[in-house]
Design an enzyme around this catalytic site. Structure first.
Site, PDB file in Angstrom:
ATOM      1  CD  GLU A 290      30.090 -32.013 -11.306  1.00  0.00           C
ATOM      2  OE1 GLU A 290      30.952 -32.321 -12.132  1.00  0.00           O
ATOM      3  OE2 GLU A 290      30.004 -30.892 -10.795  1.00  0.00           O
ATOM      4  N   PRO A 291      26.393 -34.497  -7.026  1.00  0.00           N
ATOM      5  CG  PRO A 291      25.007 -36.266  -6.404  1.00  0.00           C
ATOM      6  CD  PRO A 291      25.589 -35.580  -7.618  1.00  0.00           C
ATOM      7  NE  ARG A 330      31.014 -28.196   6.248  1.00  0.00           N
ATOM      8  CZ  ARG A 330      29.828 -27.943   6.788  1.00  0.00           C
ATOM      9  NH1 ARG A 330      29.499 -28.461   7.972  1.00  0.00           N
ATOM     10  NH2 ARG A 330      28.967 -27.183   6.175  1.00  0.00           N
ATOM     11  CE1 TYR A 334      33.615 -22.863   3.825  1.00  0.00           C
ATOM     12  CE2 TYR A 334      33.100 -24.935   4.910  1.00  0.00           C
ATOM     13  CZ  TYR A 334      33.722 -24.241   3.892  1.00  0.00           C
ATOM     14  OH  TYR A 334      34.429 -24.924   2.946  1.00  0.00           O
ATOM     15  CB  CYS A 361      47.135 -23.959  21.021  1.00  0.00           C
ATOM     16  SG  CYS A 361      47.645 -25.342  22.022  1.00  0.00           S
TER      17      CYS A 361
HETATM   18  C1  LIG Z   1      32.021 -28.921  -4.605  1.00  0.00           C
HETATM   19  C2  LIG Z   1      31.529 -29.276  -5.946  1.00  0.00           C
HETATM   20  C3  LIG Z   1      30.507 -30.218  -6.095  1.00  0.00           C
HETATM   21  C4  LIG Z   1      29.793 -30.856  -4.930  1.00  0.00           C
HETATM   22  O1  LIG Z   1      29.055 -29.933  -4.211  1.00  0.00           O
HETATM   23  P1  LIG Z   1      28.105 -30.458  -3.000  1.00  0.00           P
HETATM   24  O2  LIG Z   1      27.594 -29.199  -2.413  1.00  0.00           O
HETATM   25  O3  LIG Z   1      28.982 -31.208  -2.077  1.00  0.00           O
HETATM   26  O4  LIG Z   1      27.041 -31.290  -3.602  1.00  0.00           O
HETATM   27  C5  LIG Z   1      30.122 -30.554  -7.366  1.00  0.00           C
HETATM   28  N1  LIG Z   1      30.722 -30.010  -8.454  1.00  0.00           N
HETATM   29  C6  LIG Z   1      31.709 -29.100  -8.347  1.00  0.00           C
HETATM   30  C7  LIG Z   1      32.321 -28.564  -9.559  1.00  0.00           C
HETATM   31  C8  LIG Z   1      32.143 -28.702  -7.098  1.00  0.00           C
HETATM   32  O5  LIG Z   1      33.115 -27.789  -6.996  1.00  0.00           O
END
Ligand SMILES: *Cc1c(COP(=O)(O)O)cnc(C)c1O
Length: 431
Positions: A290-291, A330, A334, A361
């Site tokens: 899941e990228p 971000r 972070y 502000c």
């Molecule tokens: C955020 C997330 C991702 C994607 O992460 P990346 O760091 O953007 O690749 C994939 N799977 C799950 C469950 C997530 O919470």
């Protein structure tokens, strides 16, 4: 330069995909999100090809929508052969509105309401990724009421601590995501799921974190999951068909970050998984990844117009921009680092030490601190690189700033894919 799609033209301006950033700023206004479709597609292909090569034809990457969700991205990822994961009914709705096939959507989320579940099941979502036992029970009941048998993966926590930021580290045993293996609770989760009538468990899911460069956590993750699958097979007879190992591969934001060899990394994970499965006598499951960030981050940059410099004598210099934490939270969240360029003066020496301050502000409204750029004058265009992920999707209207427009560039031309929000848009729902 950080990326090969960037260049400098005869005016000394930064170009992206061959287009002068000053022209983009003049035509569409600033702040402006710019996405390079050619880079985005190349990133999709890297994953699709590597996963097919190393995990087999059935394997597939899912684009993690939360990194950048808007209608125009779905036809692109679909045409590249990717599935998508969605984490809320709003993301489901956006994907479906863009014509993305429901059966290629995986529905995540740590607290799906009954309403969300009903919406997902009735829309024909491909898989639910069930986070916890409460959700499991609701899903089984609702699928029964709708007369459906819903396919799903069970989200497990593998108890790993990848070396990344606390806020984006999700694999530790005490994470709020998924059900931990270490405490024995995963066993109850799996057993109860197998006993449900209106669902079909196809396998397991786990995601260890984000912006990860080291290979160790992914290798350990697949070993733990394969070991757990073998244990559950022995104890219950259940054999996983699918394994979703999440996202999280790191992206290069500055010269200090390494450039990750994604196919190399996928090959390594695949060989660990295959070895473990062989050792344990398991068939290798269909693998999903899941990228999110590594698909969109380096395809995007943000253009701002600077209001000029402010020098606090004896302390530091500021360069102000016409956006900031509202379009890119971000740094505030972070302390994420970015590469910043004076897009109007690419031929000048980048020797002006400054912090980039937004227009809110709020003293935390910064994009970068103590960096060097070519000294700007009021009106110069400032480019912040690698903003394709977690920028637009995290943007807010704080200080009543309308969210910026987005253009997609491809083959040397640009098209508007998200209109700039108007003041009227912001008050539309206010009675
Ligand atoms: C955020 C997330 C991702 C994607 O992460 P990346 O760091 O953007 O690749 C994939 N799977 C799950 C469950 C997530 O919470």
């Amino acid at each position: 330069m950080l990326y090969s799609n960037l260049g400098i033209n005869e005016k000394g301006h930064l170009t992206v995909g061959g287009i002068d950033t000053a022209d983009l700023a003049a035509e569409y206004g600033t702040p402006l999100y710019v996405m390079d479709e050619d880079v985005l597609r190349a990133n999709c292909r890297t994953y699709v090809q590597a996963m097919h090569n190393f995990f087999g034809e059935h394997a597939a990457p899912l684009y993690a929508s939360k990194a950048l969700c808007f209608k125009g991205i779905y036809p692109i990822i679909e045409s590249e052969g990717m599935f998508a994961d969605v984490v809320s009914p709003g993301e489901v709705y956006t994907a479906l509105a863009a014509g993305f096939p429901a059966e290629k959507l995986f529905f995540h989320g740590t607290n799906k309401t009954d309403e969300d579940i009903r919406y997902g099941v009735s829309s024909g979502i491909g898989r639910f990724v069930v986070d916890n036992i409460n959700e499991l029970r609701s899903l089984d009941r609702i699928a029964g009421e709708l007369g459906k048998k819903q396919k799903l993966l069970l989200r497990l926590t593998v108890g790993l601590d990848p070396h990344t930021l606390e806020a984006i580290n999700t694999g530790r045993v005490d994470s709020q995501f998924g059900v931990p293996i270490d405490t024995g609770q995963a066993d109850e989760f799996v057993r109860e799921a197998l006993a449900c009538e209106n669902i079909e468990v196809t396998g397991f899911h786990s995601h260890v974190g984000s912006q990860i460069f080291e290979s160790d956590s992914f290798n350990r993750q697949v070993e733990i999951l394969a070991g757990y699958a073998a244990k559950m097979k022995e104890e219950t007879g259940f054999v996983i068909k699918e394994l979703n190992i999440g996202g999280g591969l790191g992206v290069r934001y500055t010269e200090a970050d390494p450039l990750l060899d994604i196919p190399g990394r996928i090959a390594e994970i695949a060989s660990h998984l295959k070895n473990e499965c062989e050792r344990l006598g398991l068939d290798v499951p269909r693998v999903f990844m899941e990228p999110g960030r590594s698909i969109v981050a380096n395809a995007g940059l943000t253009l701002y117009t600077t209001g000029g410099t402010k020098e606090v004598k004896g302390y530091r210099n500021y360069v102000t921009v016409d956006g900031g934490m509202a379009d890119n939270p971000r740094y505030a969240l972070y302390k994420s680092e970015y590469t910043v360029l004076n897009a109007s003066r690419m031929d000048d020496v980048a020797d002006y030490e400054c912090s980039i301050a937004g227009r809110c502000c709020e003293s935390g409204d910064r994009i970068a601190e103590f960096i060097k750029i070519a000294e700007p004058e009021r009106g110069d265009i400032i480019a912040v690189l690698t903003t394709g992920a977690y920028n637009y999707s995290m943007a807010s209207n704080y200080n009543r700033l309308p969210r910026p427009a987005m253009v997609m560039i491809s083959g040397g031309s640009a098209r508007l894919v998200i209109r700039r929000e108007s003041f009227e848009d912001m008050i539309r729902n206010e009675l």
